[in-house]
Design an enzyme around this catalytic site. Structure first.
Site: not given
Ligand SMILES: Cc1cc2nc3c(=O)[nH]c(=O)nc-3n(C[C@H](O)[C@H](O)[C@H](O)COP(=O)(O)OP(=O)(O)OC[C@H]3O[C@@H](n4cnc5c(N)ncnc54)[C@H](O)[C@@H]3O)c2cc1C
Length: 464
Positions: A35, A270, A319-320, A181, A184, A201, A235, A443
């Site tokens: 990381e 996005g 994330a999930h 999302y 919003l 949008e 935009v 309930h």
């Molecule tokens: C504002 C915001 C709100 C969100 N809210 C939600 C929510 O409420 N619920 C939800 O389910 N999802 C939410 N998401 C989406 C969610 O954050 C992502 O779907 C999730 O983090 C994806 O997980 P990942 O492990 O695939 O990647 P990431 O979380 O993006 O992690 C990837 C990691 O890899 C590291 N990395 C990249 N390239 C390299 C490299 N070459 N060497 C070392 N490290 C590297 C990056 O630094 C990063 O820390 C939100 C996103 C944003 C931006």
């Protein structure tokens, strides 16, 4: 010669990568996780899910104190905003979470390789000038905000979600580009804290992947809260000046351009897969037309020994979803045969009220020609919602017309993100709407609206 050798090296410590690393270690594999951020947890814990939910919670309390407590007979003399404290609290919440991942790495003996990782050959990863060997390499490098040509992000006047989470004063006028999302949720935060918020949008609707009926009512509720919507509008340019940012807007279907000014512009159109510097082209790892790493159902890339999960591959950027794939891949690498059910992954918008969905929308079922029954129940007829003073919204359940199997569920209402869990479980178990309707629901609870919607799928709700 490699500096160190592991069974698995995961690149990226977001919810996909760190969960994959922990699960692989639990299954007896030797694991390192690369990381490059200062802290673990990826986008989600550092600049995504967790800080946004902290600000949503705090701003909700502010809005409640201002507008909702009096109805409950609670009077407050003067409500003040200490934004610096609110932001500091957000930082504390993030720190507790990222420190938690560091603790879990130590507990499970996952080695954190600090720095940017590059795959120099199958089985070889270079980090901070050292080369490490692994039988399996997992790409979990996540995603980044999609740029909008002509609207350059500087994280001051024109911000991505990361900048919008860190503003140190409430903007007079915030223009959010993108009605998904993230836009919003962050638009809601700053609206509640006093900003005038305009959402621009390009499509004719907000939250395009959600059920159309839900999206319509959701927009009405947000409009009541003071958000202004400019749908079907794109935009096309931004000009920074002393008085803020001037944006050029054009109707998506063509027509005269106009200008609006904003103190802060949030670009939230996005996210796109992040693969920079990984060396994928040199290795021959194939990407799809949207720059995502191509994988098989079992997360194998086109190069043997290299795997990929999370936002960097196809599927909802959640994330999930990344976590579920992380667990599944770790189990595959340990010789097991797991399965992720992509039909049962919920999606939630954490505004208030919340919006949550799982499975198919009505639009999807219609386009696939599936015969279905819909059952709907409004929160205005739910006792607990009335007691809470939270009667906006409804539960909608979609079941197969022939078999009654649950195909989709959509909730707009208080705590929808929690309520959806029982329906995700029901879909996972292949339940029918009758199964949900015959399950005893406490309930008075909001969940009774779910049971009533299931009864309504057979035309027989009890409380409507
Ligand atoms: C504002 C915001 C709100 C969100 N809210 C939600 C929510 O409420 N619920 C939800 O389910 N999802 C939410 N998401 C989406 C969610 O954050 C992502 O779907 C999730 O983090 C994806 O997980 P990942 O492990 O695939 O990647 P990431 O979380 O993006 O992690 C990837 C990691 O890899 C590291 N990395 C990249 N390239 C390299 C490299 N070459 N060497 C070392 N490290 C590297 C990056 O630094 C990063 O820390 C939100 C996103 C944003 C931006």
């Amino acid at each position: 010669m490699a500096d160190r050798s592991f069974d698995v090296i995961v690149i990226g410590a977001g919810p996909g990568g760190y969960v994959c690393a922990i699960r692989a270690a639990q299954l007896g594999l030797s694991v390192a996780c690369v990381e490059m951020r200062e802290t673990l947890g990826g986008t989600c814990l550092n600049v995504g899910c967790i800080p946004s939910k902290a600000l949503l919670q705090s701003s909700e309390k502010f809005a409640e104190a201002n507008h909702a407590l009096a109805e409950h007979g609670v009077t407050v003399e003067r409500v003040g905003l200490d934004l610096a404290r609110m932001q500091a609290r957000k930082g504390e919440v993030v720190k507790a979470n990222v420190d938690g991942v560091a603790f879990l790495f130590r507990k499970n003996k996952v080695t954190w390789l600090k720095g940017r990782g590059r795959i120099i050959a199958p089985g070889r990863v270079e980090v901070a000038g050292e080369t490490h060997a692994a039988r399996h390499i997992v790409i979990a490098t996540g995603s980044e905000s999609m740029p909008l040509p002509g609207v350059e992000v500087d994280e001051q006047a024109i911000v991505s979600s990361t900048g919008a989470l860190a503003l140190d004063r409430v903007p007079g006028h915030l223009v959010v580009i993108g009605g998904g999302y993230i836009g919003l949720e962050l638009g809601s935060v700053w609206r509640r804290l006093g900003a005038r918020v305009t959402v621009v949008e390009v499509l004719d609707r907000i939250v395009p992947t959600m059920d159309g009926e839900v999206a319509k009512q959701f927009q009405r509720i947000l409009a009541k809260q003071g958000l202004t919507f400019r749908l079907g509008t794109k935009v096309t340019g931004a000009r920074k000046g002393n008085a803020g940012v001037t944006l050029t807007l054009e109707p998506a279907r063509g027509g005269a351009a106009e200008e609006i000014t904003a103190d802060v512009v949030l670009v939230a159109i996005g996210r796109r897969a992040y693969t920079e510097g990984l060396g994928l082209a040199e290795l021959g790892v194939q990407l799809d037309e949207r720059g995502r790493v191509k994988t098989t159902d079992g997360y194998a890339t086109s190069v043997p020994g290299i795997w990929a999960i999370g936002d960097v591959i196809a599927g909802p950027m959640l994330a999930h979803k990344a976590e579920d794939e992380g667990v599944a891949l770790a189990e595959i690498l340990a010789g097991q045969h797991p399965h992720v059910n992509y039909e049962a992954i919920p999606g939630v918008v954490y505004t208030w009220p919340e919006v949550a969905s799982v499975g198919a929308t009505e639009e999807e079922l219609k386009s696939r020609g599936v015969a279905y029954r819909a059952g709907k129940f409004p929160f205005s007829a739910n006792g607990r919602a009335r007691a809470m003073g939270e009667t906006d919204g409804f539960v909608k359940i979609l079941a197969d017309a022939a078999t009654d199997r649950l195909l989709g569920a959509h909730i707009l209402g208080p705590d929808a993100g929690t309520l959806i869990a029982e329906l995700a479980l029901a879909i996972e178990f292949g339940a029918s709407s009758e199964d949900v309707a015959r399950t005893s629901h406490a309930h008075p609870s909001l969940n009774e609206a779910v049971k009533e919607a299931a009864l309504a799928a057979h035309g027989k709700p009890l409380h409507l």
